[in-house]
Design a protein around this motif. Structure first.
Motif, PDB file in Angstrom:
ATOM      1  N   GLU A 116       0.951  -1.067  -0.077  1.00 13.69           N
ATOM      2  CA  GLU A 116      -0.060  -0.028   0.108  1.00 13.69           C
ATOM      3  C   GLU A 116       0.870   1.280  -0.037  1.00 13.69           C
ATOM      4  O   GLU A 116       1.801   1.322   0.866  1.00 13.69           O
ATOM      5  CB  GLU A 116      -0.791   0.142   1.327  1.00 13.69           C
ATOM      6  CG  GLU A 116      -1.537   1.420   1.388  1.00 13.69           C
ATOM      7  CD  GLU A 116      -2.951   1.380   0.873  1.00 13.69           C
ATOM      8  OE1 GLU A 116      -3.186   0.745  -0.192  1.00 13.69           O
ATOM      9  OE2 GLU A 116      -3.820   2.146   1.199  1.00 13.69           O
ATOM     10  N   THR A 131      -0.949   9.875   7.271  1.00 16.37           N
ATOM     11  CA  THR A 131      -2.176  10.778   6.606  1.00 16.37           C
ATOM     12  C   THR A 131      -2.763  10.054   5.467  1.00 16.37           C
ATOM     13  O   THR A 131      -3.886  10.604   5.110  1.00 16.37           O
ATOM     14  CB  THR A 131      -1.731  12.110   6.328  1.00 16.37           C
ATOM     15  OG1 THR A 131      -0.652  11.971   5.497  1.00 16.37           O
ATOM     16  CG2 THR A 131      -1.190  12.879   7.911  1.00 16.37           C
ATOM     17  N   GLU A 132      -2.036   9.169   4.785  1.00 16.08           N
ATOM     18  CA  GLU A 132      -2.650   8.829   3.609  1.00 16.08           C
ATOM     19  C   GLU A 132      -3.082   7.301   3.190  1.00 16.08           C
ATOM     20  O   GLU A 132      -3.724   7.023   2.394  1.00 16.08           O
ATOM     21  CB  GLU A 132      -1.600   9.120   2.289  1.00 16.08           C
ATOM     22  CG  GLU A 132      -1.218  10.533   2.016  1.00 16.08           C
ATOM     23  CD  GLU A 132      -0.115  10.980   1.305  1.00 16.08           C
ATOM     24  OE1 GLU A 132       0.145  12.163   0.833  1.00 16.08           O
ATOM     25  OE2 GLU A 132       0.566   9.960   0.640  1.00 16.08           O
ATOM     26  N   THR A 133      -2.463   6.442   4.086  1.00 19.20           N
ATOM     27  CA  THR A 133      -2.873   4.923   3.484  1.00 19.20           C
ATOM     28  C   THR A 133      -3.888   4.694   4.448  1.00 19.20           C
ATOM     29  O   THR A 133      -4.210   5.170   5.514  1.00 19.20           O
ATOM     30  CB  THR A 133      -1.560   4.249   3.985  1.00 19.20           C
ATOM     31  OG1 THR A 133      -1.280   4.309   5.597  1.00 19.20           O
ATOM     32  CG2 THR A 133      -0.342   4.347   2.885  1.00 19.20           C
ATOM     33  N   ASP A 134      -4.528   3.400   4.105  1.00 20.96           N
ATOM     34  CA  ASP A 134      -5.694   2.734   4.605  1.00 20.96           C
ATOM     35  C   ASP A 134      -5.288   1.790   5.620  1.00 20.96           C
ATOM     36  O   ASP A 134      -4.651   0.913   5.288  1.00 20.96           O
ATOM     37  CB  ASP A 134      -6.495   2.189   3.553  1.00 20.96           C
ATOM     38  CG  ASP A 134      -7.939   1.791   4.153  1.00 20.96           C
ATOM     39  OD1 ASP A 134      -8.671   2.403   4.395  1.00 20.96           O
ATOM     40  OD2 ASP A 134      -7.898   0.369   4.141  1.00 20.96           O
ATOM     41  N   LEU A 135      -5.800   1.931   6.931  1.00 17.86           N
ATOM     42  CA  LEU A 135      -5.222   1.195   7.888  1.00 17.86           C
ATOM     43  C   LEU A 135      -5.765  -0.507   7.613  1.00 17.86           C
ATOM     44  O   LEU A 135      -5.132  -1.264   7.814  1.00 17.86           O
ATOM     45  CB  LEU A 135      -6.037   1.316   9.329  1.00 17.86           C
ATOM     46  CG  LEU A 135      -5.524   0.476  10.453  1.00 17.86           C
ATOM     47  CD1 LEU A 135      -4.161   0.528  10.547  1.00 17.86           C
ATOM     48  CD2 LEU A 135      -6.332   1.222  11.637  1.00 17.86           C
ATOM     49  N   ASP A 136      -7.097  -0.490   7.306  1.00 18.40           N
ATOM     50  CA  ASP A 136      -7.576  -1.821   6.809  1.00 18.40           C
ATOM     51  C   ASP A 136      -6.956  -2.412   5.715  1.00 18.40           C
ATOM     52  O   ASP A 136      -6.308  -3.682   6.026  1.00 18.40           O
ATOM     53  CB  ASP A 136      -9.076  -1.607   6.441  1.00 18.40           C
ATOM     54  CG  ASP A 136      -9.961  -1.320   7.759  1.00 18.40           C
ATOM     55  OD1 ASP A 136      -9.542  -1.509   8.712  1.00 18.40           O
ATOM     56  OD2 ASP A 136     -11.229  -0.925   7.244  1.00 18.40           O
ATOM     57  N   LYS A 137      -6.399  -1.758   4.921  1.00 22.71           N
ATOM     58  CA  LYS A 137      -5.801  -2.342   3.841  1.00 22.71           C
ATOM     59  C   LYS A 137      -4.300  -2.907   4.602  1.00 22.71           C
ATOM     60  O   LYS A 137      -3.563  -3.820   4.143  1.00 22.71           O
ATOM     61  CB  LYS A 137      -5.395  -1.282   2.700  1.00 22.71           C
ATOM     62  CG  LYS A 137      -4.354  -1.892   1.604  1.00 22.71           C
ATOM     63  CD  LYS A 137      -4.911  -2.973   0.804  1.00 22.71           C
ATOM     64  CE  LYS A 137      -3.932  -3.379  -0.502  1.00 22.71           C
ATOM     65  NZ  LYS A 137      -3.891  -2.003  -1.320  1.00 22.71           N
ATOM     66  N   GLU A 138      -3.570  -2.047   5.381  1.00 26.17           N
ATOM     67  CA  GLU A 138      -2.253  -2.328   5.969  1.00 26.17           C
ATOM     68  C   GLU A 138      -2.281  -3.498   6.919  1.00 26.17           C
ATOM     69  O   GLU A 138      -1.518  -4.268   6.913  1.00 26.17           O
ATOM     70  CB  GLU A 138      -1.675  -0.951   6.711  1.00 26.17           C
ATOM     71  CG  GLU A 138      -1.270  -0.043   5.769  1.00 26.17           C
ATOM     72  CD  GLU A 138      -1.176   1.482   6.287  1.00 26.17           C
ATOM     73  OE1 GLU A 138      -0.224   2.188   5.717  1.00 26.17           O
ATOM     74  OE2 GLU A 138      -1.836   1.714   7.124  1.00 26.17           O
ATOM     75  N   SER A 190      -4.316  -5.949   6.558  1.00 21.51           N
ATOM     76  CA  SER A 190      -4.357  -7.101   5.462  1.00 21.51           C
ATOM     77  C   SER A 190      -2.998  -7.488   5.031  1.00 21.51           C
ATOM     78  O   SER A 190      -2.868  -8.431   4.791  1.00 21.51           O
ATOM     79  CB  SER A 190      -5.424  -6.711   4.525  1.00 21.51           C
ATOM     80  OG  SER A 190      -6.824  -6.697   4.739  1.00 21.51           O
TER      81      SER A 190
END
Length: 308
Positions: free
Chosen positions: A96, A102-109, A111
């Motif tokens: 990701e 500030t920019e990345t998605d926690l749920d994606k990280e 995963s």
């Protein structure tokens, strides 16, 4: 084609380096168990490899390895087929792109951690127990050249790959008195769909990846695995970066990686993408070597990078 009665299980086999590894194992006569989310694509690959290489067994298991029970389900399905896994290839992974705060998605990280770390550990635990029982087997773990250095803009991905390398080296030591080997494959930016899926398209690293053939990475990984090596860095530029990671302070390697992970400015856009990114890499490498030489001298540099 070489003939063998052995079976290799490859995760992430539907595309990229995993697909190329499947082809290499098929070329060498290995039966295959292919694991990925895209079952339709896996079936296409299975038919392709059966037709081209006359394989007796190619098993497709469609599974999302970010799900907690998926590794156990893969293991149970393999056992249900009555197949023994001689080689486990933990290739599946994702990233990701962006600033963590500030920019990345926690749920994606989360995963990413589940796929790159948790699933790899879970599958290794399950299949390694069987290998220890018969004192035979090999594991290939897909790490990365960023296993050796911080990776700004893909901080979680880089950290997971550092875990993979550390985990691999620890397992090797634990298994040193057995006939089982564990190998880490460390590619750099490679011409696959990884950057697009991670949202990192157009970065200097992505541009550099256009000249890096995943088939070459797979061939390097297979050769190192067969030799029982602890790890292999694929690609001359990546080997140089890996050597520098032993010499340069983390602050400098972090800034180096940040430069590569940024998107180029307008002045670079006048050059061809691969040329621009290569020039950046060469400038960074030259600067790093000069810094190391002035600090340690030539004997000190050679000692730190373990050049014999």
């Amino acid at each position: 084609m070489k003939t063998t009665e052995q079976t290799a299980l490859i995760t992430g086999a539907s595309s990229g380096i995993g697909y190329e590894l499947a082809k290499v194992f098929a070329q060498n006569g290995y039966n295959l168990v292919l694991v990925a989310r895209n079952t339709d694509r896996l079936n296409e690959i299975a038919n392709e490899l059966r037709d081209q290489h006359g394989l007796e067994t190619v098993i497709v298991i469609g599974k999302d390895l970010t799900q907690p029970n998926a590794p156990q389900e893969v293991y149970d399905e393999v056992k249900g087929f009555g197949v023994d896994i001689n080689i486990l290839v933990n290739d599946a992974g994702m990233g990701e792109y962006g600033l963590f705060a500030t920019e990345t998605d926690l749920d994606k990280e989360l995963s990413i951690i589940k796929l790159n770390v948790v699933a790899l550990v879970h599958l290794s635990k399950l299949f390694l127990k069987d290998m220890v029982r018969v004192n035979e087997g090999k594991i290939l773990n897909l790490a990365s050249v960023v296993s050796l250095m911080p990776n700004p803009y893909m901080a979680v991905y880089g950290a997971t790959k550092a875990f993979v390398l550390s985990f691999t080296e620890a397992l090797r030591n634990e298994l040193k008195d057995t006939s089982i080997t564990v190998t880490a494959l460390l590619p750099g930016a490679t011409n696959t769909d990884f950057f697009n899926k991670a949202g990192a398209e157009g970065t200097r690293a992505h541009q550099q990846a256009q000249t890096a053939d995943p088939a070459k990475v797979a061939a390097d990984g297979y050769a190192a695995l067969m030799k029982g090596n602890d790890k292999v860095v694929s690609g001359l530029m990546n080997k140089t970066q890996a050597l520098l990671s032993n010499v340069l302070p983390d602050q400098l390697t972090s800034q180096t990686m940040r430069k590569l992970m940024e998107r180029p400015d307008e002045s670079e856009e006048s050059k061809t993408p691969s040329t621009a990114s290569t020039l950046i890499s060469l400038a960074v490498i030259a600067g790093g070597l000069y810094w190391a030489y002035t600090k340690y001298g030539l004997p000190g540099v050679l000692k730190k990078v373990n050049i014999e």
